[in-house]
Each structure stands twice: as structure tokens, then as C-alpha cells.
Design a protein around this motif. Structure first.
Motif, PDB file in Angstrom:
ATOM      1  N   ASP A 140       0.817  -1.182   0.192  1.00  0.00           N
ATOM      2  CA  ASP A 140       0.110   0.007  -0.124  1.00  0.00           C
ATOM      3  C   ASP A 140       0.897   1.212   0.088  1.00  0.00           C
ATOM      4  O   ASP A 140       0.375   2.397   0.107  1.00  0.00           O
ATOM      5  CB  ASP A 140      -0.794   0.024   1.124  1.00  0.00           C
ATOM      6  CG  ASP A 140      -0.270   0.083   2.631  1.00  0.00           C
ATOM      7  OD1 ASP A 140       0.904  -0.229   2.681  1.00  0.00           O
ATOM      8  OD2 ASP A 140      -0.988   0.124   3.431  1.00  0.00           O
ATOM      9  N   ASP A 157       4.837   7.231   0.437  1.00  0.00           N
ATOM     10  CA  ASP A 157       3.931   7.356   1.451  1.00  0.00           C
ATOM     11  C   ASP A 157       3.207   6.085   1.694  1.00  0.00           C
ATOM     12  O   ASP A 157       2.856   5.244   0.831  1.00  0.00           O
ATOM     13  CB  ASP A 157       2.827   8.348   0.738  1.00  0.00           C
ATOM     14  CG  ASP A 157       3.353   9.633   0.637  1.00  0.00           C
ATOM     15  OD1 ASP A 157       3.490  10.500   1.589  1.00  0.00           O
ATOM     16  OD2 ASP A 157       3.636  10.113  -0.662  1.00  0.00           O
ATOM     17  N   ALA A 158       2.621   6.102   2.801  1.00  0.00           N
ATOM     18  CA  ALA A 158       1.843   5.055   3.499  1.00  0.00           C
ATOM     19  C   ALA A 158       0.542   5.718   3.528  1.00  0.00           C
ATOM     20  O   ALA A 158       0.401   7.013   3.510  1.00  0.00           O
ATOM     21  CB  ALA A 158       2.134   4.441   4.698  1.00  0.00           C
ATOM     22  N   PRO A 159      -0.380   4.877   3.626  1.00  0.00           N
ATOM     23  CA  PRO A 159      -1.962   5.497   3.960  1.00  0.00           C
ATOM     24  C   PRO A 159      -2.053   6.511   5.088  1.00  0.00           C
ATOM     25  O   PRO A 159      -2.760   7.535   5.094  1.00  0.00           O
ATOM     26  CB  PRO A 159      -2.991   4.451   4.027  1.00  0.00           C
ATOM     27  CG  PRO A 159      -2.054   3.260   3.254  1.00  0.00           C
ATOM     28  CD  PRO A 159      -0.938   3.368   3.599  1.00  0.00           C
ATOM     29  N   GLU A 160      -0.924   6.103   6.216  1.00  0.00           N
ATOM     30  CA  GLU A 160      -0.830   6.995   7.213  1.00  0.00           C
ATOM     31  C   GLU A 160      -0.098   8.244   7.302  1.00  0.00           C
ATOM     32  O   GLU A 160      -0.094   9.112   8.236  1.00  0.00           O
ATOM     33  CB  GLU A 160      -0.752   6.111   8.399  1.00  0.00           C
ATOM     34  CG  GLU A 160       0.804   5.725   8.487  1.00  0.00           C
ATOM     35  CD  GLU A 160       0.614   4.137   7.892  1.00  0.00           C
ATOM     36  OE1 GLU A 160       1.752   3.379   8.075  1.00  0.00           O
ATOM     37  OE2 GLU A 160      -0.515   3.563   7.198  1.00  0.00           O
ATOM     38  N   GLY A 161       0.714   8.064   5.971  1.00  0.00           N
ATOM     39  CA  GLY A 161       1.623   9.350   5.979  1.00  0.00           C
ATOM     40  C   GLY A 161       2.911   9.150   5.438  1.00  0.00           C
ATOM     41  O   GLY A 161       2.957   7.986   5.181  1.00  0.00           O
ATOM     42  N   VAL A 163       6.682   8.082   4.884  1.00  0.00           N
ATOM     43  CA  VAL A 163       7.245   6.978   5.883  1.00  0.00           C
ATOM     44  C   VAL A 163       8.801   7.157   5.128  1.00  0.00           C
ATOM     45  O   VAL A 163       9.886   6.476   6.177  1.00  0.00           O
ATOM     46  CB  VAL A 163       6.837   5.515   5.692  1.00  0.00           C
ATOM     47  CG1 VAL A 163       5.611   5.441   6.333  1.00  0.00           C
ATOM     48  CG2 VAL A 163       6.817   5.196   4.173  1.00  0.00           C
ATOM     49  N   ARG A 188       7.728  14.279   9.732  1.00  0.00           N
ATOM     50  CA  ARG A 188       6.427  14.812  10.314  1.00  0.00           C
ATOM     51  C   ARG A 188       6.046  16.092   9.570  1.00  0.00           C
ATOM     52  O   ARG A 188       4.868  16.385   9.464  1.00  0.00           O
ATOM     53  CB  ARG A 188       6.249  15.110  11.738  1.00  0.00           C
ATOM     54  CG  ARG A 188       6.530  13.847  12.462  1.00  0.00           C
ATOM     55  CD  ARG A 188       6.648  14.315  14.163  1.00  0.00           C
ATOM     56  NE  ARG A 188       6.878  12.847  14.871  1.00  0.00           N
ATOM     57  CZ  ARG A 188       7.199  12.917  16.134  1.00  0.00           C
ATOM     58  NH1 ARG A 188       7.691  13.888  16.641  1.00  0.00           N
ATOM     59  NH2 ARG A 188       7.115  11.726  16.641  1.00  0.00           N
ATOM     60  N   PRO A 192       0.933  15.695   3.409  1.00  0.00           N
ATOM     61  CA  PRO A 192       0.526  14.335   2.784  1.00  0.00           C
ATOM     62  C   PRO A 192       0.466  14.298   1.239  1.00  0.00           C
ATOM     63  O   PRO A 192       0.356  15.458   0.542  1.00  0.00           O
ATOM     64  CB  PRO A 192      -0.824  14.311   3.544  1.00  0.00           C
ATOM     65  CG  PRO A 192      -1.023  15.792   3.573  1.00  0.00           C
ATOM     66  CD  PRO A 192      -0.019  16.590   3.788  1.00  0.00           C
TER      67      PRO A 192
END
Length: 200
Positions: A140, A157-161, A163, A188, A192
Motif C-alpha cells: 500500500d 507514502d503509506a496511507p497514514e502518511g 514514511v 512529520r 501528505p
């Protein structure tokens, strides 16, 4: 060789800020100097590195600019070869003396030392991607182009942001150096993904 010509403080300010993406506040704390002094040190080092860059090496793109089409093609080929595990194709994209620097901040998997040489780097990248599922690559994850510390690069990018970031030092048709940041504390600030463009 260029970095060796800088003063220790200039070299430290340049590497910490431009390569490892420390804020100037963090650099100031590490070097026990004011932020203004650290900005001057990094600016002087940056100018020296730019002036000494070999002819034919990639000039740093403007921070606000996009990614050159040739660089995008090279990075896309790099990503495809890495994910498919094609060692031969990957090695062809690397300079013989290529080096990889990774930063996991002690929080995620990363190489502890600089890796150099096309064969070693290619094997490391393929092993990291294919033999450590979930640690370096997941199904993903998506990729997008970005300018990272003045160099063409990729954001993973991962779905959570975000990486991971990878900044590429390119000379001609090969990659001379790769600077990978996986430390979540340094990712951080990244915006996104907007899922608009990037290598397939």
C-alpha cells in the motif's frame, strides 16, 4: 573530497541541515552556536559544494521547482528495478562509486553505516525491499516526486502518511549518491500525498 575541504563546523551544519534535514534550531543546539551562525555556516558550505561540483553533475533544482523529466525517468527506473529485484538493471543505474546514507533515527530499520560501491548498494536495496517485507516496502506504499534538500527525490507514502524520503545526487545518467531518511521525527513536516503524480 569536497566536504573534506570545509571546516568541521561548515561540514556539520551542511550535513545536518541539507542532508539529514535537521532544523537550524536543532543544528544550533548540536553545534552550540546560534541559529544565525549555523545558517551562515550551511550557506557557505552549500556555495562551496555547488562551486566545486564536477562539470556534468546535476545542479540542485530550485526548491520551488519541479523535477526534471530526465531525473524523473531515472528515479522511476530506479524504483522499478529496486521493487522488482532486478539487480542487473539497478546496478546499471548506479555510479561505480555510488554511496547510500540512511537515517532511521534508531526508531525504524536502516543501515548503520554508509554503503558504497554499485554492487553492494544494489544488493542492499534489493534485500531491504524484498527480504524485509513491511520494514522497507508494503503493497500500500506509493511514490511521488519531490525536491528534497535541493536534490531530486522521492517520497514514499503509506496511507497514514510519509514514511521515507530519498534524495538523489545524479551525474549524467547515473546515481552518484542516495540519501535516505526514514526517521519518523524528520518526516512529520512533510505534506501528505495528494495522489496526483509520481512514478508508477
Amino acid at each position: 573530497m569536497i566536504l573534506d575541504q570545509l571546516s568541521p563546523l561548515e561540514r556539520a551544519a551542511f550535513l545536518l541541515h541539507d542532508v539529514f534535514d535537521f532544523s537550524f534550531g536543532e543544528v544550533a543546539t548540536a553545534l552550540e552556536r546560534s541559529e544565525a551562525a549555523c545558517r551562515q555556516l550551511a550557506a557557505h558550505a552549500r556555495a562551496h559544494v555547488r562551486a566545486a561540483r564536477p562539470r556534468g553533475a546535476t545542479p540542485p533544482p530550485a526548491r520551488s521547482g519541479g523535477i526534471d523529466a530526465k531525473h524523473a525517468q531515472l528515479m522511476s527506473a530506479f524504483a522499478a528495478a529496486t521493487q522488482s529485484g532486478d539487480l542487473n538493471a539497478l546496478t546499471q543505474l548506479l555510479a561505480s562509486d555510488v554511496r547510500v546514507v540512511t537515517d532511521g533515527g534508531g526508531k525504524v530499520r536502516a543501515a548503520l553505516n554508509v554503503i558504497d560501491g554499485a554492487d553492494r548498494v544494489a544488493q542492499f536495496l534489493v534485500d531491504a525491499t524484498r527480504k524485509c517485507p513491511g520494514a522497507w516496502w508494503r503493497e500500500d506504499f506509493t511514490l511521488r516526486f519531490a525536491t528534497i534538500n535541493g536534490l531530486p527525490g522521492l517520497i514514499v507514502d503509506a496511507p497514514e502518511g510519509p514514511v521515507q524520503t530519498a534524495a538523489f545526487e545524479i551525474e549524467g545518467d547515473v546515481i552518484r549518491a542516495l540519501y535516505v531518511v526514514r526517521n519518523p521525527d524528520k518526516l512529520r513536516h512533510l505534506p501528505p500525498a495528494r495522489h496526483e503524480s509520481g512514478p508508477e
